[in-house]
Design an enzyme around this catalytic site. Structure first.
Site, PDB file in Angstrom:
ATOM      1  N   LYS A  22      44.634  38.230  38.077  1.00  0.00           N
ATOM      2  CA  LYS A  22      44.171  39.705  37.774  1.00  0.00           C
ATOM      3  C   LYS A  22      44.942  39.853  36.285  1.00  0.00           C
ATOM      4  O   LYS A  22      44.413  40.587  35.383  1.00  0.00           O
ATOM      5  CB  LYS A  22      44.808  40.490  38.834  1.00  0.00           C
ATOM      6  CG  LYS A  22      43.970  40.605  40.055  1.00  0.00           C
ATOM      7  CD  LYS A  22      44.674  41.906  40.801  1.00  0.00           C
ATOM      8  CE  LYS A  22      43.832  42.181  42.335  1.00  0.00           C
ATOM      9  NZ  LYS A  22      44.688  43.282  42.921  1.00  0.00           N
ATOM     10  N   ASP A  78      43.368  47.828  43.075  1.00  0.00           N
ATOM     11  CA  ASP A  78      42.971  47.189  44.463  1.00  0.00           C
ATOM     12  C   ASP A  78      41.576  46.924  44.410  1.00  0.00           C
ATOM     13  O   ASP A  78      40.758  47.828  43.838  1.00  0.00           O
ATOM     14  CB  ASP A  78      43.255  47.940  45.402  1.00  0.00           C
ATOM     15  CG  ASP A  78      43.300  47.322  46.977  1.00  0.00           C
ATOM     16  OD1 ASP A  78      44.421  46.466  46.823  1.00  0.00           O
ATOM     17  OD2 ASP A  78      42.752  47.438  47.706  1.00  0.00           O
ATOM     18  N   THR A  79      41.183  45.573  45.040  1.00  0.00           N
ATOM     19  CA  THR A  79      39.780  45.108  44.714  1.00  0.00           C
ATOM     20  C   THR A  79      39.582  44.577  46.227  1.00  0.00           C
ATOM     21  O   THR A  79      40.343  44.039  46.912  1.00  0.00           O
ATOM     22  CB  THR A  79      39.776  43.868  43.686  1.00  0.00           C
ATOM     23  OG1 THR A  79      40.012  44.460  42.390  1.00  0.00           O
ATOM     24  CG2 THR A  79      38.328  43.422  43.696  1.00  0.00           C
ATOM     25  N   GLY A 159      40.097  33.763  44.133  1.00  0.00           N
ATOM     26  CA  GLY A 159      39.424  34.324  45.420  1.00  0.00           C
ATOM     27  C   GLY A 159      38.175  34.000  45.649  1.00  0.00           C
ATOM     28  O   GLY A 159      37.985  32.736  46.006  1.00  0.00           O
ATOM     29  N   TYR A 160      37.236  35.007  46.083  1.00  0.00           N
ATOM     30  CA  TYR A 160      36.038  34.721  46.484  1.00  0.00           C
ATOM     31  C   TYR A 160      34.933  34.294  45.253  1.00  0.00           C
ATOM     32  O   TYR A 160      33.748  34.380  45.594  1.00  0.00           O
ATOM     33  CB  TYR A 160      35.501  35.987  47.199  1.00  0.00           C
ATOM     34  CG  TYR A 160      36.349  36.482  48.486  1.00  0.00           C
ATOM     35  CD1 TYR A 160      36.097  36.039  49.760  1.00  0.00           C
ATOM     36  CD2 TYR A 160      37.238  37.443  48.194  1.00  0.00           C
ATOM     37  CE1 TYR A 160      36.644  36.123  50.647  1.00  0.00           C
ATOM     38  CE2 TYR A 160      38.174  37.719  49.315  1.00  0.00           C
ATOM     39  CZ  TYR A 160      37.977  37.216  50.395  1.00  0.00           C
ATOM     40  OH  TYR A 160      38.586  37.527  51.672  1.00  0.00           O
ATOM     41  N   LYS A 181      32.354  35.788  33.054  1.00  0.00           N
ATOM     42  CA  LYS A 181      32.642  36.687  34.212  1.00  0.00           C
ATOM     43  C   LYS A 181      32.765  38.022  33.608  1.00  0.00           C
ATOM     44  O   LYS A 181      32.474  39.075  34.231  1.00  0.00           O
ATOM     45  CB  LYS A 181      33.937  36.270  35.079  1.00  0.00           C
ATOM     46  CG  LYS A 181      34.043  37.290  36.004  1.00  0.00           C
ATOM     47  CD  LYS A 181      35.317  36.538  36.807  1.00  0.00           C
ATOM     48  CE  LYS A 181      35.769  37.562  38.060  1.00  0.00           C
ATOM     49  NZ  LYS A 181      37.090  37.290  38.884  1.00  0.00           N
ATOM     50  N   HIS A 186      33.271  43.563  37.949  1.00  0.00           N
ATOM     51  CA  HIS A 186      33.964  44.814  38.627  1.00  0.00           C
ATOM     52  C   HIS A 186      35.224  45.102  37.909  1.00  0.00           C
ATOM     53  O   HIS A 186      35.418  46.520  37.498  1.00  0.00           O
ATOM     54  CB  HIS A 186      34.075  44.339  40.033  1.00  0.00           C
ATOM     55  CG  HIS A 186      34.812  43.282  40.270  1.00  0.00           C
ATOM     56  ND1 HIS A 186      34.086  41.896  40.243  1.00  0.00           N
ATOM     57  CD2 HIS A 186      36.057  42.985  40.649  1.00  0.00           C
ATOM     58  CE1 HIS A 186      35.134  40.967  40.541  1.00  0.00           C
ATOM     59  NE2 HIS A 186      36.191  41.618  40.725  1.00  0.00           N
ATOM     60  N   ARG A 187      36.009  44.289  37.767  1.00  0.00           N
ATOM     61  CA  ARG A 187      37.325  44.565  37.153  1.00  0.00           C
ATOM     62  C   ARG A 187      37.333  44.989  35.693  1.00  0.00           C
ATOM     63  O   ARG A 187      37.906  46.006  35.132  1.00  0.00           O
ATOM     64  CB  ARG A 187      37.990  43.346  37.146  1.00  0.00           C
ATOM     65  CG  ARG A 187      39.580  43.385  36.404  1.00  0.00           C
ATOM     66  CD  ARG A 187      40.542  42.506  36.964  1.00  0.00           C
ATOM     67  NE  ARG A 187      40.838  42.420  38.460  1.00  0.00           N
ATOM     68  CZ  ARG A 187      40.242  41.680  39.559  1.00  0.00           C
ATOM     69  NH1 ARG A 187      39.414  40.716  38.800  1.00  0.00           N
ATOM     70  NH2 ARG A 187      40.513  41.848  40.863  1.00  0.00           N
TER      71      ARG A 187
HETATM   72  P1  ITT Z   1      48.091  42.852  43.744  1.00  0.00           P
HETATM   73  O1  ITT Z   1      47.854  43.475  45.081  1.00  0.00           O
HETATM   74  O2  ITT Z   1      49.484  42.332  43.881  1.00  0.00           O
HETATM   75  O3  ITT Z   1      47.449  43.528  42.694  1.00  0.00           O
HETATM   76  P2  ITT Z   1      46.363  40.975  45.471  1.00  0.00           P
HETATM   77  O4  ITT Z   1      45.914  39.451  45.267  1.00  0.00           O
HETATM   78  O5  ITT Z   1      46.961  41.482  46.869  1.00  0.00           O
HETATM   79  O6  ITT Z   1      47.167  41.212  44.149  1.00  0.00           O
HETATM   80  P3  ITT Z   1      44.377  42.869  46.246  1.00  0.00           P
HETATM   81  O7  ITT Z   1      45.322  43.571  47.307  1.00  0.00           O
HETATM   82  O8  ITT Z   1      43.389  43.684  45.418  1.00  0.00           O
HETATM   83  O9  ITT Z   1      45.420  41.794  45.331  1.00  0.00           O
HETATM   84  O10 ITT Z   1      43.389  41.833  46.869  1.00  0.00           O
HETATM   85  C1  ITT Z   1      42.088  41.480  46.730  1.00  0.00           C
HETATM   86  C2  ITT Z   1      41.683  40.028  47.298  1.00  0.00           C
HETATM   87  O11 ITT Z   1      40.326  40.056  46.768  1.00  0.00           O
HETATM   88  C3  ITT Z   1      42.533  39.024  46.257  1.00  0.00           C
HETATM   89  O12 ITT Z   1      43.607  38.515  46.848  1.00  0.00           O
HETATM   90  C4  ITT Z   1      41.352  37.803  46.242  1.00  0.00           C
HETATM   91  O13 ITT Z   1      41.149  37.131  47.331  1.00  0.00           O
HETATM   92  C5  ITT Z   1      40.018  39.025  46.168  1.00  0.00           C
HETATM   93  N1  ITT Z   1      39.672  39.144  44.845  1.00  0.00           N
HETATM   94  C6  ITT Z   1      40.155  40.297  43.993  1.00  0.00           C
HETATM   95  N2  ITT Z   1      39.523  40.330  42.856  1.00  0.00           N
HETATM   96  C7  ITT Z   1      38.696  39.111  42.686  1.00  0.00           C
HETATM   97  C8  ITT Z   1      37.792  38.624  41.925  1.00  0.00           C
HETATM   98  O14 ITT Z   1      37.718  38.997  40.587  1.00  0.00           O
HETATM   99  N3  ITT Z   1      36.930  37.587  42.278  1.00  0.00           N
HETATM  100  C9  ITT Z   1      37.244  37.118  43.395  1.00  0.00           C
HETATM  101  N4  ITT Z   1      38.045  37.472  44.283  1.00  0.00           N
HETATM  102  C10 ITT Z   1      38.628  38.477  44.035  1.00  0.00           C
END
Ligand code: ITT
Length: 203
Positions: A22, A78-79, A159-160, A181, A186-187
């Site tokens: 991120k 948060d995502t 991630g996904y 990307k 979304h980000r």
């Molecule tokens: P922080 O809370 O420390 O920011 P985190 O990894 O725990 O980091 P989240 O709680 O937002 O972040 O979890 C979101 C999860 O969703 C993350 O661990 C990834 O698996 C997934 N994710 C988030 N953004 C993504 C993206 O741009 N592309 C693919 N997967 C994503």
């Protein structure tokens, strides 16, 4: 009202995330003149609590926690990946869908298994950024619609990303360069709203 670049001359923004992917992405989105400061840069190596049951709630919790701890403005996000055929899962549980210590591959595989016989593949990524300052906050949401494919493709991103194709593309996020990307992300949508807000408000 100046340009975003003018408004941001030498501005430092602390990003409360322990996710280096991120951080890397957000640094690539920041307007010229903005320095995105990560937790390592301020010497924070602890855990940020994330116990709410909504994306908005967790985003606020992370930003408020760090802002109060350091008595300084900061932002967090948060995502979640929201899949219609799974009633919105993994959603707020995206980071730990297959368990507390789950890897990205574990989480992705769990989604693919649950989606095995699903015809409806529609899904969306949702990011909520919270900017917390002076005991108050604002939130910025970015959503990207798309679909979940059957087998992972690509090895960029995190991630996904290997199982999500954003609408308007034929590639998964994981088959894209960071610049590509960012054209769908979304980000990026939520960060652009945040940057626009900052450029119009002296905070
Ligand atoms: P922080 O809370 O420390 O920011 P985190 O990894 O725990 O980091 P989240 O709680 O937002 O972040 O979890 C979101 C999860 O969703 C993350 O661990 C990834 O698996 C997934 N994710 C988030 N953004 C993504 C993206 O741009 N592309 C693919 N997967 C994503």
């Amino acid at each position: 009202m100046g340009t975003i670049e003018n408004a941001f001359q030498h501005q430092r923004l602390i990003f409360a995330t322990s996710n280096l992917h991120k951080l890397h992405e957000v640094r690539s989105m920041a307007p010229a003149g903005v320095q995105i400061v990560g937790l390592a840069d301020i010497g924070f190596a602890g855990e940020i609590p994330e116990t709410q049951n909504t994306i908005e709630g967790n985003s606020l919790q992370k930003a408020a926690f760090l802002s109060k701890l350091y008595n300084t403005p900061c932002f967090a996000e948060d995502t979640g990946l929201i899949i219609d055929a799974l009633n919105g899962e993994p959603g707020v549980y995206s980071a730990r869908y297959a368990g507390e210590k789950a890897s990205y591959a574990d989480n992705t595989n769990k989604v693919l298994k649950k989606m095995e016989s699903e015809i409806n593949r529609t899904a969306r990524f949702k990011t909520v950024i919270t900017y917390y300052h002076n005991e108050t906050y604002v939130q910025f949401t970015g959503i990207t619609e798309g679909e979940i494919i059957n087998t992972p493709q690509g090895n960029q991103g995190f991630g996904y990303d290997p199982i999500f194709i954003p609408s308007g593309s034929s590639k998964t996020y994981a088959e894209m360069t960071l610049e590509e990307k960012n054209r769908f992300s979304h980000r990026k949508k939520s960060f652009d709203s945040f940057a626009n807000y900052l450029s119009n408000n002296s905070v």
